[in-house]
Design a protein around this motif. Sequence first.
Motif, PDB file in Angstrom:
ATOM      1  N   SER A 144      -5.511   0.007   4.897  1.00 42.45           N
ATOM      2  CA  SER A 144      -4.410   0.150   4.140  1.00 42.45           C
ATOM      3  C   SER A 144      -2.809  -0.624   5.294  1.00 42.45           C
ATOM      4  CB  SER A 144      -4.316  -0.136   2.950  1.00 42.45           C
ATOM      5  OG  SER A 144      -3.772   1.597   2.729  1.00 42.45           O
ATOM      6  N   GLY A 184      -7.353   4.857   2.572  1.00 39.31           N
ATOM      7  CA  GLY A 184      -6.393   3.693   1.850  1.00 39.31           C
ATOM      8  C   GLY A 184      -5.066   3.697   3.243  1.00 39.31           C
ATOM      9  N   ALA A 201       0.669  -1.001   0.548  1.00 38.34           N
ATOM     10  CA  ALA A 201       0.033  -0.137   0.127  1.00 38.34           C
ATOM     11  C   ALA A 201       1.081   1.287  -0.100  1.00 38.34           C
ATOM     12  CB  ALA A 201      -0.775   0.173   1.364  1.00 38.34           C
TER      13      ALA A 201
END
Length: 111
Positions: A73, A69, A17
């Motif tokens: 992540s 995100g 990520a």
Amino acid sequence: VRVPHGTGEALVAAAHAALTNAEQHAGDDARVFVLLEDLGDDVVVTVRDDGRGITDERLRDAEREGRMGVRRSIVGRLADIGGEARLETAPGEGTEWELRAPRDPEARSAP
């Protein structure tokens, strides 16, 4: 560096990520560096780029807009295994993620 399967999966996914974020946001000329360290009780993966960097405001805006995100992540994955993710960044200074995980999460929680 040998770690339990779940720890390895979380570290690889979080590093992926961070690499994806660098690819998308650091800039075309940015270089990315990955370092894996075995610190005995902990394993640390550092993902650093020399790109644009991120402002605190940009991170808050992304979260407000529902783009989670970074929170899910990266930070969430490390928290799930008893580790932590630290972000150091500033506009024009690049971005560095330090992903730290205990080698044996169960041993750390034992009395």
